[in-house]
Scaffold this active site. Structure first.
Site, PDB file in Angstrom:
ATOM      1  N   PHE A 240       1.974  -1.250   8.434  1.00 19.43           N
ATOM      2  CA  PHE A 240       2.384  -1.378   9.835  1.00 19.43           C
ATOM      3  C   PHE A 240       2.362  -2.864  10.170  1.00 19.43           C
ATOM      4  O   PHE A 240       1.499  -3.592   9.663  1.00 19.43           O
ATOM      5  CB  PHE A 240       1.421  -0.645  10.779  1.00 19.43           C
ATOM      6  N   ALA A 241       3.266  -3.288  11.039  1.00 19.19           N
ATOM      7  CA  ALA A 241       3.298  -4.700  11.422  1.00 19.19           C
ATOM      8  C   ALA A 241       1.965  -5.120  12.029  1.00 19.19           C
ATOM      9  O   ALA A 241       1.562  -6.276  11.934  1.00 19.19           O
ATOM     10  CB  ALA A 241       4.427  -4.945  12.421  1.00 19.19           C
ATOM     11  N   ASP A 242       1.277  -4.149  12.640  1.00 20.85           N
ATOM     12  CA  ASP A 242      -0.025  -4.436  13.245  1.00 20.85           C
ATOM     13  C   ASP A 242      -1.010  -5.003  12.218  1.00 20.85           C
ATOM     14  O   ASP A 242      -1.878  -5.796  12.551  1.00 20.85           O
ATOM     15  CB  ASP A 242      -0.612  -3.158  13.838  1.00 20.85           C
ATOM     16  N   PHE A 243      -0.863  -4.570  10.955  1.00 22.32           N
ATOM     17  CA  PHE A 243      -1.815  -4.982   9.918  1.00 22.32           C
ATOM     18  C   PHE A 243      -1.508  -6.379   9.371  1.00 22.32           C
ATOM     19  O   PHE A 243      -2.255  -6.904   8.555  1.00 22.32           O
ATOM     20  CB  PHE A 243      -1.815  -3.987   8.741  1.00 22.32           C
ATOM     21  N   ILE A 244      -0.406  -6.953   9.830  1.00 20.74           N
ATOM     22  CA  ILE A 244      -0.006  -8.257   9.302  1.00 20.74           C
ATOM     23  C   ILE A 244      -1.025  -9.329   9.672  1.00 20.74           C
ATOM     24  O   ILE A 244      -1.113 -10.365   9.017  1.00 20.74           O
ATOM     25  CB  ILE A 244       1.419  -8.630   9.805  1.00 20.74           C
TER      26      ILE A 244
ATOM     27  N   GLU B 274      -4.256  -6.833   2.567  1.00 21.60           N
ATOM     28  CA  GLU B 274      -3.025  -7.468   3.054  1.00 21.60           C
ATOM     29  C   GLU B 274      -2.963  -8.948   2.703  1.00 21.60           C
ATOM     30  O   GLU B 274      -1.898  -9.481   2.387  1.00 21.60           O
ATOM     31  CB  GLU B 274      -2.861  -7.287   4.572  1.00 21.60           C
TER      32      GLU B 274
ATOM     33  N   HIS C 285      -0.640   0.774  15.873  1.00 25.48           N
ATOM     34  CA  HIS C 285       0.528   1.262  15.146  1.00 25.48           C
ATOM     35  C   HIS C 285       1.796   1.084  15.981  1.00 25.48           C
ATOM     36  O   HIS C 285       2.752   1.823  15.833  1.00 25.48           O
ATOM     37  CB  HIS C 285       0.365   2.738  14.762  1.00 25.48           C
TER      38      HIS C 285
ATOM     39  N   GLU D 210       0.843  -1.193   0.000  1.00 22.92           N
ATOM     40  CA  GLU D 210       0.000   0.000   0.000  1.00 22.92           C
ATOM     41  C   GLU D 210       0.884   1.250   0.000  1.00 22.92           C
ATOM     42  O   GLU D 210       1.761   1.382   0.864  1.00 22.92           O
ATOM     43  CB  GLU D 210      -0.914  -0.027   1.229  1.00 22.92           C
TER      44      GLU D 210
END
Lengths: 327, 327
Positions: free
Chosen positions: B84-88, B61, B130, B30
């Protein structure tokens, strides 16, 4: 984008008989598997596509070696048509070392990259983003190869379905999405999982055409696929073909399928793709009694050989449980 | 290794160099295109490599990872960016079920050379979504490799190694370090090998094992202890899966004491595994229980006051080192 048109095609008697052979072989393979489960020779992981064979034969028949397929769990026949030997597929179902996954997983969770076959997980719809990725590489290479991605109407409710179709639409990828709408997601009928009648309508939301066809008519499936292949190879992007069909067996061989009526099953069995095609071939004098017997003998010999090979194959060695995790 | 770069610039340079070296490497995610990424990691790449190798994607994702897997199966080496790693978590299934298992279920006949870059970590006022450190989710999944650099040098060298590795690699880049960590970087074709820890400071009294943004406060705490006559050896894991067990054991031979420091929460963070392995295999070398300094089992909050309460820092690490040295 040009609308979907009826694509003219001409198949020789030999080609028609080859289609017939595949229909018979795929049916026989699944039915033998069903018996092997009841005999306890195959443990589990059997999700037959009995009744749905016309979809696989109609979609795979026009493919090239370089084209890629991303089958779902009922599409064992597509592995055979794309070049995996019947004996290797049988060994895979027997969890033998000679199977595709060396006994590590059943069914269609393994693939063969050299033959253009992707093996999905049990997460239905998860093959669709991968199909988009494969198709993206064809676009990058300006190659006229195509990816065929299969999914059920049930999987059309997953996020992966929508993410993949959206991306394919945006990038105009050479991918054909084949929906095998067999009316049930395990036990849940389509009216309880979708508020529309046709999965094909979902394509429009992603900027390409969808068409709903009779999935039990092998020539109708072939014809629709030819049109979609032409579009994809010509750079006109994806197509969704919804093939209306019905699975005769339960979701898996352990499922008694009490959620549907005998009448409904009987109605769909009257639309069996194989007798329909047989009648067509006989009416055109392509198939006679001798050719029919020859085909059936060839099918039986192939299946018998596959079962014998699987039974005689070695189990995996225990250490195979912990190898092949990393390249 | 003459010039100095920030950690973020080092990542960008690794991407650019690998894309120049190998036409099969491409990036997707993104806002990675003309915008250059939410943090600027892909700035300039679109200009140099164009639309098809610096691919802006929809907010999808799962598809981003799935597309990467499809491309990898055709010989490409995609580098996917999670914003962001959070969205993984939205791409979790494709990573842990599709990519991590593929080689195993393909009988060792294929591999998935993808890199998933994931900007992780707190101390940036990012709040719950985040700031996360989800590395332990992936350390728990055989078939993956997990990397977490702490310096600009490693950010570049490990990313290059990850791109060249034939396995799926999750690359956690710490947001706090993006512009704060600066230093020399590897030149030319040099990479930092996966699976090898770095000893950042030598000492004979206590072994401190850490990674990522916790390396700097750990070194500061070690300097304080040095003034008190306690010499702390600081090991930067760099790769979390597979982690460099031997480096920890070698240090333990000298020190007999181990402190593990990580920003991730305590329960089943990597510290739990390291502690168990040390106990199982080197119980007789220990003079004290393995101790941990981690975030408490809660979420990363938005308020500076709350976040500071959670995060390990130089004071907390110093206290733990004193307790461990005195045990």
């Amino acid at each position: 984008m040009p609308p979907i048109k009826r694509t003219k095609f001409k198949l020789s008697p030999e080609q028609l008989l080859e289609m017939f052979y595949w229909l018979k072989l795929i049916r026989a393979f699944d039915e033998r598997l069903s018996v092997l489960v009841k005999q306890g020779r195959v443990r589990s992981g059997v999700y037959t596509g009995v009744g749905q064979e016309a979809i696989i034969v109609g979609t795979c028949f026009g493919l090239r070696k370089e084209d890629y397929i991303c089958p779902l769990h009922r599409d064992l026949g597509s592995f055979l048509m794309k070049g995996v030997e019947a004996r290797v597929m049988m060994a895979q179902m027997f969890a033998k070392r000679t199977g595709l996954s060396k006994g590590r997983d059943s069914a269609l969770h393994s693939g063969v990259s050299e033959l253009g076959i992707f093996g999905n997980t049990s997460m239905l719809g998860a093959n669709l983003p991968v199909a988009a990725g494969l198709a993206l590489t064809f676009k990058m290479e300006k190659a006229d190869h195509v990816v065929i991605a299969y999914f059920g109407e049930g999987a059309s409710n997953t996020g992966d379905f929508h993410e993949a179709l959206n991306f394919a639409g945006v990038q105009q990828l050479p991918v054909i999405f084949i929906c095998e709408n067999n009316q049930y997601a395990y036990s849940v009928p389509i009216e309880k999982s979708m508020a529309i009648d046709d999965v094909a309508d979902r394509a429009r939301g992603y900027g390409f055409d969808g068409v709903a066809i009779n999935g039990n008519d092998v020539l109708a499936v072939y014809q629709a696929t030819l049109g979609a292949l032409k579009r994809a190879r010509g750079g006109d992007g994806p197509t969704l073909i919804e093939c209306k069909t019905y699975r005769w067996h339960g979701h898996s061989e352990h499922d008694k399928a009490f959620y549907r009526t005998d009448e409904e099953l009987a109605m769909w069995k009257s639309r069996d793709p194989i007798p329909t095609f047989t009648t067509y071939l006989r009416a055109r004098h392509v198939l006679d009694d001798k050719t029919l017997n020859d085909t059936e003998s060839r099918v039986a010999a192939t299946i018998d050989d596959a079962v014998e090979f699987a039974i005689n194959s070695a189990d995996p060695s225990p250490q195979d449980a912990i190898s092949d995790l990393y390249a | 290794m003459s010039k100095e770069l920030s950690y973020l610039e080092a990542i960008r340079e690794a991407l650019a160099e690998e894309m120049r070296r190998d036409p099969k490497v491409f990036v997707l995610g993104e806002d990675v295109g003309p915008y250059g990424g939410a943090f600027g990691a892909t700035q300039g790449l679109h200009e140099e490599f164009g639309d098809m190798r610096v691919l802006d994607t929809p907010i999808s994702e799962s598809a981003i990872v799935g597309i990467s897997i499809g491309a990898a199966l055709r010989g490409y080496r995609p580098v996917a960016e999670m914003q962001f790693a959070d969205f993984i978590s939205c791409g979790f299934d494709q990573i842990v079920n599709q990519a991590a298992t593929l080689r195993y279920r393909y009988g060792g006949r294929a591999s998935v050379p993808i890199v998933v870059r994931a900007p992780s970590g707190g101390n940036v006022g990012g709040g719950l979504y985040h700031s996360q450190n989800p590395e332990a989710w992936f350390i728990h999944r055989p078939g993956l490799k997990v990397v977490a650099p702490s310096t600009a040098y490693d950010a570049k060298g490990l990313l290059k190694a990850a791109i060249r590795d034939d396995n799926p690699v999750v690359y956690f880049e710490h947001k706090y370090l993006y512009r704060r960590a600066k230093g020399p970087v590897p030149a030319g074709d040099e990479v930092v090998p996966l699976g090898v820890a770095a000893t950042r400071r030598e000492g004979d009294d206590v072994t401190l094992v850490t990674y990522g943004a916790m390396v700097t406060p750990s070194l500061e705490a070690a300097d304080r202890l040095s003034k008190e006559g306690v010499e702390v050896e600081v090991i930067d894991l760099r790769t979390l899966l597979p982690f460099d067990k031997e480096a920890i054991f070698r240090s333990l031979e000298k020190t007999s004491r181990v402190l593990i420091v990580h920003e991730d929460v305590k329960t089943l963070g990597i510290g739990a595994e390291l502690s168990a392995v040390i106990m199982e295999e080197r119980f007789d070398r220990l003079d004290a229980p393995v101790m941990r300094v981690t975030s408490p089992d809660t979420h990363p909050p938005f308020s500076h006051v709350l976040e500071a309460f959670n995060l390990p820092n130089t004071d907390k690490i110093t206290d733990a080192l004193r307790r461990l040295a005195a045990y």
